[in-house]
Design a protein around this motif. Structure first.
Motif, PDB file in Angstrom:
ATOM      1  N   LEU A 195       2.368  -5.849   7.886  1.00 55.42           N
ATOM      2  CA  LEU A 195       0.774  -5.900   7.784  1.00 55.42           C
ATOM      3  C   LEU A 195       0.642  -4.954   6.410  1.00 55.42           C
ATOM      4  CD1 LEU A 195      -0.443  -4.853  11.217  1.00 55.42           C
ATOM      5  CD2 LEU A 195      -0.165  -7.255  10.427  1.00 55.42           C
ATOM      6  N   CYS A 196       0.067  -5.593   5.412  1.00 52.05           N
ATOM      7  CA  CYS A 196      -0.017  -4.905   4.297  1.00 52.05           C
ATOM      8  C   CYS A 196      -1.453  -4.825   4.056  1.00 52.05           C
ATOM      9  CB  CYS A 196       0.469  -5.871   2.823  1.00 52.05           C
ATOM     10  SG  CYS A 196       2.238  -5.901   2.926  1.00 52.05           S
ATOM     11  N   PHE A 197      -1.967  -3.775   3.321  1.00 53.09           N
ATOM     12  CA  PHE A 197      -3.180  -3.265   3.001  1.00 53.09           C
ATOM     13  C   PHE A 197      -3.549  -3.073   1.594  1.00 53.09           C
ATOM     14  CE2 PHE A 197      -1.667  -1.866   7.009  1.00 53.09           C
ATOM     15  CZ  PHE A 197      -2.753  -2.574   8.011  1.00 53.09           C
ATOM     16  N   HIS A 198      -4.195  -3.597   0.693  1.00 50.75           N
ATOM     17  CA  HIS A 198      -4.428  -3.517  -0.817  1.00 50.75           C
ATOM     18  C   HIS A 198      -5.816  -2.779  -0.815  1.00 50.75           C
ATOM     19  CE1 HIS A 198      -0.657  -5.658  -1.634  1.00 50.75           C
ATOM     20  NE2 HIS A 198      -0.914  -6.305  -0.480  1.00 50.75           N
ATOM     21  N   ASP A 199      -6.427  -2.494   0.103  1.00 46.16           N
ATOM     22  CA  ASP A 199      -7.881  -1.777   0.119  1.00 46.16           C
ATOM     23  C   ASP A 199      -7.938  -0.286  -0.093  1.00 46.16           C
ATOM     24  OD1 ASP A 199      -8.856  -4.484   0.132  1.00 46.16           O
ATOM     25  OD2 ASP A 199      -8.916  -4.439   2.296  1.00 46.16           O
ATOM     26  N   GLY A 200      -6.732   0.082  -0.237  1.00 46.92           N
ATOM     27  CA  GLY A 200      -6.682   1.824  -0.514  1.00 46.92           C
ATOM     28  C   GLY A 200      -6.071   2.283   0.684  1.00 46.92           C
ATOM     29  N   LEU A 201      -5.519   3.480   0.428  1.00 45.94           N
ATOM     30  CA  LEU A 201      -4.760   4.059   1.462  1.00 45.94           C
ATOM     31  C   LEU A 201      -5.443   4.406   2.525  1.00 45.94           C
ATOM     32  CD1 LEU A 201      -2.494   6.159  -1.022  1.00 45.94           C
ATOM     33  CD2 LEU A 201      -2.027   4.010  -0.141  1.00 45.94           C
ATOM     34  N   HIS A 202      -6.849   4.594   2.498  1.00 41.61           N
ATOM     35  CA  HIS A 202      -7.380   5.266   3.765  1.00 41.61           C
ATOM     36  C   HIS A 202      -7.503   3.757   4.994  1.00 41.61           C
ATOM     37  CE1 HIS A 202     -10.321   2.879   1.503  1.00 41.61           C
ATOM     38  NE2 HIS A 202     -10.977   2.411   2.456  1.00 41.61           N
ATOM     39  N   VAL A 203      -7.046   2.593   4.466  1.00 37.44           N
ATOM     40  CA  VAL A 203      -7.042   1.520   5.513  1.00 37.44           C
ATOM     41  C   VAL A 203      -5.798   1.712   6.068  1.00 37.44           C
ATOM     42  CG1 VAL A 203      -7.192  -0.993   5.500  1.00 37.44           C
ATOM     43  CG2 VAL A 203      -8.664   0.032   3.955  1.00 37.44           C
ATOM     44  N   PHE A 204      -4.629   1.976   5.397  1.00 34.20           N
ATOM     45  CA  PHE A 204      -3.398   2.097   5.903  1.00 34.20           C
ATOM     46  C   PHE A 204      -3.438   3.071   6.893  1.00 34.20           C
ATOM     47  CE2 PHE A 204       0.218   4.543   6.388  1.00 34.20           C
ATOM     48  CZ  PHE A 204       1.533   3.962   6.390  1.00 34.20           C
ATOM     49  N   GLU A 205      -4.026   4.356   6.625  1.00 30.82           N
ATOM     50  CA  GLU A 205      -4.266   5.498   7.441  1.00 30.82           C
ATOM     51  C   GLU A 205      -4.958   4.985   8.731  1.00 30.82           C
ATOM     52  OE1 GLU A 205      -3.068   8.642   7.714  1.00 30.82           O
ATOM     53  OE2 GLU A 205      -1.744   7.820   6.378  1.00 30.82           O
ATOM     54  N   ALA A 206      -6.143   4.205   8.641  1.00 29.17           N
ATOM     55  CA  ALA A 206      -6.813   3.597   9.942  1.00 29.17           C
ATOM     56  C   ALA A 206      -5.655   3.069  10.862  1.00 29.17           C
ATOM     57  CB  ALA A 206      -7.924   3.005   9.612  1.00 29.17           C
ATOM     58  N   TRP A 207      -5.076   2.039  10.266  1.00 28.18           N
ATOM     59  CA  TRP A 207      -4.154   1.298  11.108  1.00 28.18           C
ATOM     60  C   TRP A 207      -3.039   2.222  11.704  1.00 28.18           C
ATOM     61  CZ3 TRP A 207      -3.790  -3.216  13.291  1.00 28.18           C
ATOM     62  CH2 TRP A 207      -5.007  -4.266  12.958  1.00 28.18           C
ATOM     63  N   ARG A 208      -2.499   3.186  10.713  1.00 27.76           N
ATOM     64  CA  ARG A 208      -1.470   4.293  11.153  1.00 27.76           C
ATOM     65  C   ARG A 208      -1.841   4.795  12.618  1.00 27.76           C
ATOM     66  NH1 ARG A 208      -0.694   9.121  11.710  1.00 27.76           N
ATOM     67  NH2 ARG A 208      -2.614   9.475  10.546  1.00 27.76           N
ATOM     68  N   GLU A 209      -3.080   5.535  12.566  1.00 25.51           N
ATOM     69  CA  GLU A 209      -3.573   6.242  13.684  1.00 25.51           C
ATOM     70  C   GLU A 209      -3.719   5.160  14.853  1.00 25.51           C
ATOM     71  OE1 GLU A 209      -7.222   8.405  12.409  1.00 25.51           O
ATOM     72  OE2 GLU A 209      -6.108   9.547  10.837  1.00 25.51           O
ATOM     73  N   ALA A 210      -4.360   4.010  14.509  1.00 29.07           N
ATOM     74  CA  ALA A 210      -4.460   3.149  15.797  1.00 29.07           C
ATOM     75  C   ALA A 210      -3.448   2.795  16.519  1.00 29.07           C
ATOM     76  CB  ALA A 210      -5.291   1.903  15.378  1.00 29.07           C
ATOM     77  N   LEU A 211      -2.045   2.722  15.440  1.00 27.42           N
ATOM     78  CA  LEU A 211      -0.951   2.349  16.100  1.00 27.42           C
ATOM     79  C   LEU A 211      -0.096   3.660  16.750  1.00 27.42           C
ATOM     80  CD1 LEU A 211       0.004  -0.656  14.008  1.00 27.42           C
ATOM     81  CD2 LEU A 211      -0.795  -0.604  16.478  1.00 27.42           C
ATOM     82  N   SER A 212      -0.709   4.926  16.762  1.00 26.33           N
ATOM     83  CA  SER A 212      -0.111   6.117  17.022  1.00 26.33           C
ATOM     84  C   SER A 212       1.284   6.217  16.322  1.00 26.33           C
ATOM     85  CB  SER A 212       0.057   6.116  18.381  1.00 26.33           C
ATOM     86  OG  SER A 212      -1.174   6.063  19.255  1.00 26.33           O
TER      87      SER A 212
END
Length: 106
Positions: free
Chosen positions: A44-61
């Protein structure tokens, strides 16, 4: 790789993707990569800013200390990477952000 893989060989990451869509419909949609070379992997790649990565990182623990941070593009793009297992699939998260707007590391 020996022999030809069938579409059924991608069942694990496809099921994980279906569950991600059901469990986290409120999160931003990623670019999705599946490959026959690594049939148990979902990227899963996110190109909309590092905050989007962080949201997914947190969701997936995924713990923060499991994230690597690098810079590419001559210092203009921050890159976050992490991996976890979800629904039996090896899930790789990749986040890209503009250093000018994201301010570097998330």
């Amino acid at each position: 790789m020996t022999g030809t893989l069938t579409f059924d060989s991608l069942t694990v990451p496809l099921q994980a993707l279906r569950l991600l869509a059901a469990d986290f419909p409120h999160l931003p949609a990623p670019d999705i990569d599946l490959t026959r070379i690594y049939p148990d992997r979902l990227t899963l790649c996110f190109h909309d800013g590092l905050h989007v990565f962080e949201a997914w990182r947190e969701a997936l623990s995924v713990p923060p200390d499991a994230v690597t941070y690098t810079v590419q593009g001559g210092g203009t793009t921050g890159v976050l990477k992490a991996s976890t297992v979800y629904a039996g699939a090896e899930v790789h998260l990749r986040g890209f952000g503009d250093m000018a707007t994201d301010g570097g590391a998330a």
